[in-house]
Design a protein around this motif. Structure first.
Motif, PDB file in Angstrom:
ATOM      1  N   PHE A   1      -6.824   8.337   7.211  1.00  0.00           N
ATOM      2  CA  PHE A   1      -6.176   8.261   8.523  1.00  0.00           C
ATOM      3  C   PHE A   1      -7.148   8.880   9.535  1.00  0.00           C
TER       4      PHE A   1
ATOM      5  N   GLY B   1      -7.595   8.779  -1.155  1.00  0.00           N
ATOM      6  CA  GLY B   1      -6.664   9.856  -0.811  1.00  0.00           C
ATOM      7  C   GLY B   1      -5.846   9.447   0.407  1.00  0.00           C
ATOM      8  N   SER B   2      -6.031  10.137   1.526  1.00  0.00           N
ATOM      9  CA  SER B   2      -5.284   9.833   2.757  1.00  0.00           C
ATOM     10  C   SER B   2      -6.295   9.450   3.826  1.00  0.00           C
TER      11      SER B   2
ATOM     12  N   ARG C   1      -1.052  18.956   2.802  1.00  0.00           N
ATOM     13  CA  ARG C   1      -1.531  18.164   1.660  1.00  0.00           C
ATOM     14  C   ARG C   1      -2.814  17.402   2.030  1.00  0.00           C
ATOM     15  N   MET C   2      -2.808  16.845   3.215  1.00  0.00           N
ATOM     16  CA  MET C   2      -3.959  16.028   3.617  1.00  0.00           C
ATOM     17  C   MET C   2      -5.220  16.850   3.874  1.00  0.00           C
TER      18      MET C   2
ATOM     19  N   PHE D   1       5.384  10.908  -2.304  1.00  0.00           N
ATOM     20  CA  PHE D   1       5.553   9.742  -3.189  1.00  0.00           C
ATOM     21  C   PHE D   1       6.313  10.111  -4.469  1.00  0.00           C
TER      22      PHE D   1
ATOM     23  N   TYR E   1       4.212   2.042  -7.224  1.00  0.00           N
ATOM     24  CA  TYR E   1       2.941   1.773  -6.547  1.00  0.00           C
ATOM     25  C   TYR E   1       1.776   2.369  -7.343  1.00  0.00           C
TER      26      TYR E   1
ATOM     27  N   SER F   1      -5.652   4.173  -5.840  1.00  0.00           N
ATOM     28  CA  SER F   1      -5.005   5.216  -5.023  1.00  0.00           C
ATOM     29  C   SER F   1      -4.908   6.526  -5.793  1.00  0.00           C
ATOM     30  N   ASN F   2      -4.873   7.606  -5.043  1.00  0.00           N
ATOM     31  CA  ASN F   2      -4.635   8.931  -5.660  1.00  0.00           C
ATOM     32  C   ASN F   2      -3.280   8.962  -6.351  1.00  0.00           C
ATOM     33  N   HIS F   3      -2.394   8.007  -6.047  1.00  0.00           N
ATOM     34  CA  HIS F   3      -1.059   8.028  -6.657  1.00  0.00           C
ATOM     35  C   HIS F   3      -1.067   7.591  -8.123  1.00  0.00           C
TER      36      HIS F   3
ATOM     37  N   SER G   1       0.796  -1.238   0.000  1.00  0.00           N
ATOM     38  CA  SER G   1       0.000   0.000   0.000  1.00  0.00           C
ATOM     39  C   SER G   1       0.824   1.282   0.000  1.00  0.00           C
ATOM     40  N   THR G   2       2.134   1.138  -0.168  1.00  0.00           N
ATOM     41  CA  THR G   2       2.987   2.340  -0.280  1.00  0.00           C
ATOM     42  C   THR G   2       4.071   2.076  -1.327  1.00  0.00           C
TER      43      THR G   2
HETATM   44  C1  15L Z   1      -1.822   5.793  -0.362  1.00  0.00           C
HETATM   45  O1  15L Z   1      -2.163   5.261  -1.393  1.00  0.00           O
HETATM   46  C2  15L Z   1      -1.244   5.022   0.756  1.00  0.00           C
HETATM   47  O2  15L Z   1      -1.759   3.700   0.828  1.00  0.00           O
HETATM   48  C3  15L Z   1      -1.391   5.700   2.100  1.00  0.00           C
HETATM   49  O3  15L Z   1      -0.526   5.089   3.022  1.00  0.00           O
HETATM   50  C4  15L Z   1      -1.121   7.207   2.027  1.00  0.00           C
HETATM   51  O4  15L Z   1       0.222   7.435   1.833  1.00  0.00           O
HETATM   52  C5  15L Z   1      -1.955   7.827   0.929  1.00  0.00           C
HETATM   53  O5  15L Z   1      -1.818   7.150  -0.296  1.00  0.00           O
HETATM   54  C6  15L Z   1      -1.659   9.304   0.693  1.00  0.00           C
HETATM   55  O6  15L Z   1      -1.495   9.704  -0.446  1.00  0.00           O
HETATM   56  O7  15L Z   1      -1.652  10.054   1.669  1.00  0.00           O
END
Ligand code: 15L
Length: 277
Positions: free
Chosen positions: A175, A172-173, A182-183, A266, A144, A119-121, A83-84
C-alpha cells in the motif's frame, strides 16, 4: 515514468494478469521497461492501450480464453484472481481453477517463467512472535490463503514435472504506506514491489523459489534470505511511518487473535455463505 529498478532485461512479450487491480495498476507503467510488448488482462475495465500495450480481457476460469491469452508470451506476472478473503465458492474459480489454467497454458506455449503473486496469508496462522521462512510449514489463515498455498504447490509441480520456473511472492501489505502496527512488519512499498518483481523476472535461475514481499522493515517476522538470492534489495522501510502509526494505534489487545497472528484480521473472517452452520 520513473521506475525504481535498473533492469536491462527485456522480454519480447510479457503478460500481466490482474492488470486492473490495485497492484496491477501500480505495475502496469513500470513493467514496460522489461518488454517490447506488455499484454494486459483482467475481467475489469483496462482503459485505453498505451504504446506497446495489448489489452486482452479474460476470465481465469475460462480455459480456452486463458489458453489464447498466453500464446506468444515469454513470461507472466500473475496477479489475477481474488485478492482478499471470500467464500470458498468465490475463491475456487478465480484462484484455484484459474491458476491451473495459467500454468497449463504456460506449459503448452513454452512460457519461460511465471512470477506468481502469492500472499503472506499462506502462513497467516503463525504467531507474530515467530520468525519464519519459506521452508517452514504453511499455515493458511483462510480460503484465500489456502488458494495461494495451492498456487505455490502448483508452481512446484510444474517446475518438477515440466521445468517451468516460478518465483512465488508472498506479498505482505503493499500500500502507499503502513496504516497499522501489523503493517510496520508486513509493508512493501510500491517501489520495492517493482524491484521485487523485476528481480523475480531477471534472476538467471530460480527453479521454484518462494520469497516474502516486504520492504527493509526493522520489525520483521520473515527470514527473507531467498529474496537476496534472486537479487532483491529493498530500499524502503516502514520506520519513517512508525511514530504516526503508533500515535494512531496506541494500545494493542494481545488477547485478540488479530494482534496475535501474522495474518492479522484475515484469521478471524467468516463464516461465509456456503459454509455449513
Ligand atoms: C493480501 O494478500 C491482500 O491482497 C491485501 O489486500 C492485504 O490485505 C495484505 O494481504 C495484507 O496482509 O495486509
Amino acid at each position: 515514468m520513473t521506475t525504481a529498478s535498473t533492469t536491462t532485461l527485456r522480454f519480447h512479450r510479457l503478460l500481466l494478469t490482474g492488470a486492473a487491480g490495485a497492484l496491477g495498476r501500480v505495475l502496469r507503467p513500470r513493467l514496460k521497461a522489461c518488454c517490447d510488448r506488455l499484454r494486459l488482462s483482467d475481467i475489469a475495465e483496462l482503459g485505453a492501450a498505451a504504446d506497446g500495450e495489448e489489452l486482452r480481457p479474460a476470465a481465469l476460469e475460462d480455459k480456452a480464453a486463458v489458453m489464447a491469452l498466453l500464446e506468444g508470451v515469454d513470461a507472466v506476472v500473475h496477479l489475477g484472481g481474488v485478492s482478499t478473503e471470500h467464500a470458498f465458492e468465490t475463491i475456487l474459480p478465480a484462484n484455484i481453477v484459474g491458476a491451473y489454467h495459467v500454468y497449463e497454458a504456460a506449459r503448452v506455449h513454452g512460457v519461460r517463467r511465471i512470477v506468481f503473486a502469492s500472499s503472506n496469508h499462506v502462513t497467516g496462522f503463525h504467531r507474530q512472535s515467530e520468525t519464519i521462512g519459506p521452508r517452514d510449514p504453511v499455515r493458511p489463515d483462510g480460503y484465500y490463503g489456502l488458494s495461494k498455498a495451492f498456487g505455490e504447490n502448483l508452481a512446484q509441480f510444474y517446475f518438477d514435472r515440466h521445468g517451468l520456473e516460478t518465483v512465488s511472492l508472498r506479498i505482505g501489505s503493499s500500500f502507499p504506506e503502513p496504516v497499522d502496527r501489523r503493517m510496520l512488519a508486513t509493508w512493501l512499498s510500491y517501489d520495492d514491489l517493482e524491484r521485487l518483481v523485476v528481480a523475480a523476472l531477471s534472476a538467471p535461475v530460480v527453479g521454484h523459489t518462494v520469497v516474502y514481499g516486504m520492504s527493509d522493515n526493522p520489525l520483521s517476522w520473515w527470514d527473507n534470505t531467498a529474496a537476496r538470492h534472486i537479487g532483491y534489495r529493498p530500499q524502503d522501510s516502514s520506520e519513517r511511518f512508525r511514530a504516526a502509526v503508533e500515535a494512531r494505534q496506541q494500545r494493542i489487545d494481545t488477547t485478540n487473535p488479530v494482534a496475535l497472528y501474522q495474518g492479522g484480521g484475515f484469521v478471524a473472517q467468516g463464516p461465509f455463505p456456503g459454509d455449513c452452520p
